[in-house]
Design an enzyme around this catalytic site. Sequence first.
Site, PDB file in Angstrom:
ATOM      1  N   GLU A  51      -3.649 -66.968  -7.022  1.00 39.37           N
ATOM      2  CA  GLU A  51      -3.684 -65.545  -6.742  1.00 39.37           C
ATOM      3  C   GLU A  51      -3.013 -64.777  -7.874  1.00 39.37           C
ATOM      4  O   GLU A  51      -1.789 -64.712  -7.949  1.00 39.37           O
ATOM      5  CB  GLU A  51      -3.009 -65.236  -5.405  1.00 39.37           C
ATOM      6  CG  GLU A  51      -1.689 -65.951  -5.134  1.00 39.37           C
ATOM      7  CD  GLU A  51      -0.981 -65.421  -3.904  1.00 39.37           C
ATOM      8  OE1 GLU A  51      -1.640 -64.842  -3.028  1.00 39.37           O
ATOM      9  OE2 GLU A  51       0.252 -65.575  -3.837  1.00 39.37           O
ATOM     10  N   ASN A  79      -5.439 -64.429   5.619  1.00 35.86           N
ATOM     11  CA  ASN A  79      -3.997 -64.207   5.785  1.00 35.86           C
ATOM     12  C   ASN A  79      -3.804 -62.817   6.388  1.00 35.86           C
ATOM     13  O   ASN A  79      -3.975 -61.811   5.707  1.00 35.86           O
ATOM     14  CB  ASN A  79      -3.302 -64.324   4.429  1.00 35.86           C
ATOM     15  CG  ASN A  79      -1.816 -64.013   4.508  1.00 35.86           C
ATOM     16  OD1 ASN A  79      -1.221 -64.005   5.588  1.00 35.86           O
ATOM     17  ND2 ASN A  79      -1.205 -63.752   3.363  1.00 35.86           N
ATOM     18  N   TRP A  80      -3.428 -62.773   7.654  1.00 36.61           N
ATOM     19  CA  TRP A  80      -3.329 -61.490   8.357  1.00 36.61           C
ATOM     20  C   TRP A  80      -2.039 -60.752   8.069  1.00 36.61           C
ATOM     21  O   TRP A  80      -1.874 -59.602   8.480  1.00 36.61           O
ATOM     22  CB  TRP A  80      -3.476 -61.714   9.867  1.00 36.61           C
ATOM     23  CG  TRP A  80      -4.824 -62.218  10.287  1.00 36.61           C
ATOM     24  CD1 TRP A  80      -5.836 -62.647   9.470  1.00 36.61           C
ATOM     25  CD2 TRP A  80      -5.325 -62.343  11.621  1.00 36.61           C
ATOM     26  NE1 TRP A  80      -6.922 -63.047  10.207  1.00 36.61           N
ATOM     27  CE2 TRP A  80      -6.634 -62.864  11.537  1.00 36.61           C
ATOM     28  CE3 TRP A  80      -4.776 -62.075  12.869  1.00 36.61           C
ATOM     29  CZ2 TRP A  80      -7.411 -63.111  12.663  1.00 36.61           C
ATOM     30  CZ3 TRP A  80      -5.545 -62.330  13.992  1.00 36.61           C
ATOM     31  CH2 TRP A  80      -6.846 -62.829  13.889  1.00 36.61           C
ATOM     32  N   LYS A  81      -1.107 -61.405   7.404  1.00 32.43           N
ATOM     33  CA  LYS A  81       0.165 -60.788   7.036  1.00 32.43           C
ATOM     34  C   LYS A  81       0.835 -60.170   8.272  1.00 32.43           C
ATOM     35  O   LYS A  81       0.747 -60.733   9.360  1.00 32.43           O
ATOM     36  CB  LYS A  81      -0.032 -59.791   5.894  1.00 32.43           C
ATOM     37  CG  LYS A  81      -0.728 -60.436   4.680  1.00 32.43           C
ATOM     38  CD  LYS A  81      -0.813 -59.548   3.484  1.00 32.43           C
ATOM     39  CE  LYS A  81      -1.535 -60.270   2.345  1.00 32.43           C
ATOM     40  NZ  LYS A  81      -1.587 -59.451   1.116  1.00 32.43           N
ATOM     41  N   SER A 101      -8.121 -59.808  -3.911  1.00 37.91           N
ATOM     42  CA  SER A 101      -9.081 -58.738  -3.612  1.00 37.91           C
ATOM     43  C   SER A 101     -10.522 -59.236  -3.542  1.00 37.91           C
ATOM     44  O   SER A 101     -11.440 -58.617  -4.089  1.00 37.91           O
ATOM     45  CB  SER A 101      -8.949 -57.590  -4.631  1.00 37.91           C
ATOM     46  OG  SER A 101      -7.678 -56.991  -4.555  1.00 37.91           O
ATOM     47  N   GLY A 150      -6.948 -61.338   2.140  1.00 38.13           N
ATOM     48  CA  GLY A 150      -5.952 -60.480   2.761  1.00 38.13           C
ATOM     49  C   GLY A 150      -6.592 -59.406   3.604  1.00 38.13           C
ATOM     50  O   GLY A 150      -7.050 -59.639   4.719  1.00 38.13           O
ATOM     51  N   GLY A 151      -6.663 -58.191   3.069  1.00 41.44           N
ATOM     52  CA  GLY A 151      -7.140 -57.035   3.826  1.00 41.44           C
ATOM     53  C   GLY A 151      -8.504 -57.211   4.462  1.00 41.44           C
ATOM     54  O   GLY A 151      -8.733 -56.790   5.602  1.00 41.44           O
ATOM     55  N   GLU A 177       3.961 -62.447  -2.065  1.00 38.86           N
ATOM     56  CA  GLU A 177       4.857 -61.537  -1.349  1.00 38.86           C
ATOM     57  C   GLU A 177       6.133 -62.246  -0.932  1.00 38.86           C
ATOM     58  O   GLU A 177       7.219 -61.645  -0.929  1.00 38.86           O
ATOM     59  CB  GLU A 177       4.126 -60.941  -0.141  1.00 38.86           C
ATOM     60  CG  GLU A 177       3.024 -59.985  -0.558  1.00 38.86           C
ATOM     61  CD  GLU A 177       1.953 -59.767   0.507  1.00 38.86           C
ATOM     62  OE1 GLU A 177       0.987 -59.049   0.199  1.00 38.86           O
ATOM     63  OE2 GLU A 177       2.075 -60.331   1.613  1.00 38.86           O
ATOM     64  N   GLY A 214      -4.154 -56.724  -3.318  1.00 36.31           N
ATOM     65  CA  GLY A 214      -3.960 -55.446  -2.659  1.00 36.31           C
ATOM     66  C   GLY A 214      -4.055 -54.256  -3.592  1.00 36.31           C
ATOM     67  O   GLY A 214      -3.701 -53.134  -3.219  1.00 36.31           O
ATOM     68  N   HIS A 252       3.273 -67.652  -1.085  1.00 38.35           N
ATOM     69  CA  HIS A 252       2.528 -66.410  -1.304  1.00 38.35           C
ATOM     70  C   HIS A 252       3.333 -65.471  -2.183  1.00 38.35           C
ATOM     71  O   HIS A 252       4.568 -65.428  -2.125  1.00 38.35           O
ATOM     72  CB  HIS A 252       2.195 -65.746   0.038  1.00 38.35           C
ATOM     73  CG  HIS A 252       1.196 -64.644  -0.080  1.00 38.35           C
ATOM     74  ND1 HIS A 252       1.543 -63.376  -0.484  1.00 38.35           N
ATOM     75  CD2 HIS A 252      -0.139 -64.615   0.126  1.00 38.35           C
ATOM     76  CE1 HIS A 252       0.465 -62.618  -0.515  1.00 38.35           C
ATOM     77  NE2 HIS A 252      -0.572 -63.352  -0.152  1.00 38.35           N
TER      78      HIS A 252
END
Length: 249
Positions: A166, A9-11, A212, A233-234, A96, A172, A94
């Site tokens: 999640e 997920n590149w957000k 994470s 994610g990151g 967010e 994050g 998600h």
Amino acid sequence: MRKNIVAGNWKMHKNQKETIALLEEIIAKKPQTSTEIVVAPTFVNLAKAVEITNGTGITVAAQNMHQAEGGAFTGEIAAGMLTDIGIKNVILGHSERRAYFHETDALLANKVDTALKHEMRTIFCFGEELKNRQNNTHFNIVEFQLRDALFHLKKEDWQYIVLAYEPVWAIGTGETASPEQAQEMHQFIRELIAKVYGNAVAENVSILYGGSVKSDNAKEIFSKPDVDGGLIGGAALKADDFLAIVNGF
């Protein structure tokens, strides 16, 4: 038979030039694997991502979509617009989206229904916050999220569903649920689905862990019997880091 999936997920990261560069690097370094690789760039880069990944075995997903077929919804994207450019997968729910855009389980149930009408596969996200884990209501929260958003579906609809657990407190933050905690929740989820839909549905649905995941913990997390991959994610923003997680299987 359920499949192993690693989804990035590149957000809200990567302009078009950066998107092209990252995809080309992933394609060049992609290992021979039975694990499905999914990438989810921003809306403006989806069409280019579909073009670049054509024939590579890499799946492109949208990060969100609106529940309506169309209309006066400024700034939103409809399912038909996504399928028209070759997008057949979408991430919904998600944390967010839930936290910053106040998406409820009722709204997400509508979004899932719309995705199903277009035969889109949904990567459905859910999970508890730290306070729920601390007061030992995390199983209840997860059960309510699944029941309210997904348990109206028919058995045959589940072929289009991928679950992504999640824990919000591990997104994050650098914190990660231990492999044992992840397995405990994934087993609970699978048993819950079995109670409602039967063992066949439960055993065929892929349940990803999102919280994470990194190259140094992926192998241990993925080794658990009810963990079928990760929503990343990151670490998905660098090809080497992302593919190291793919190699966790």
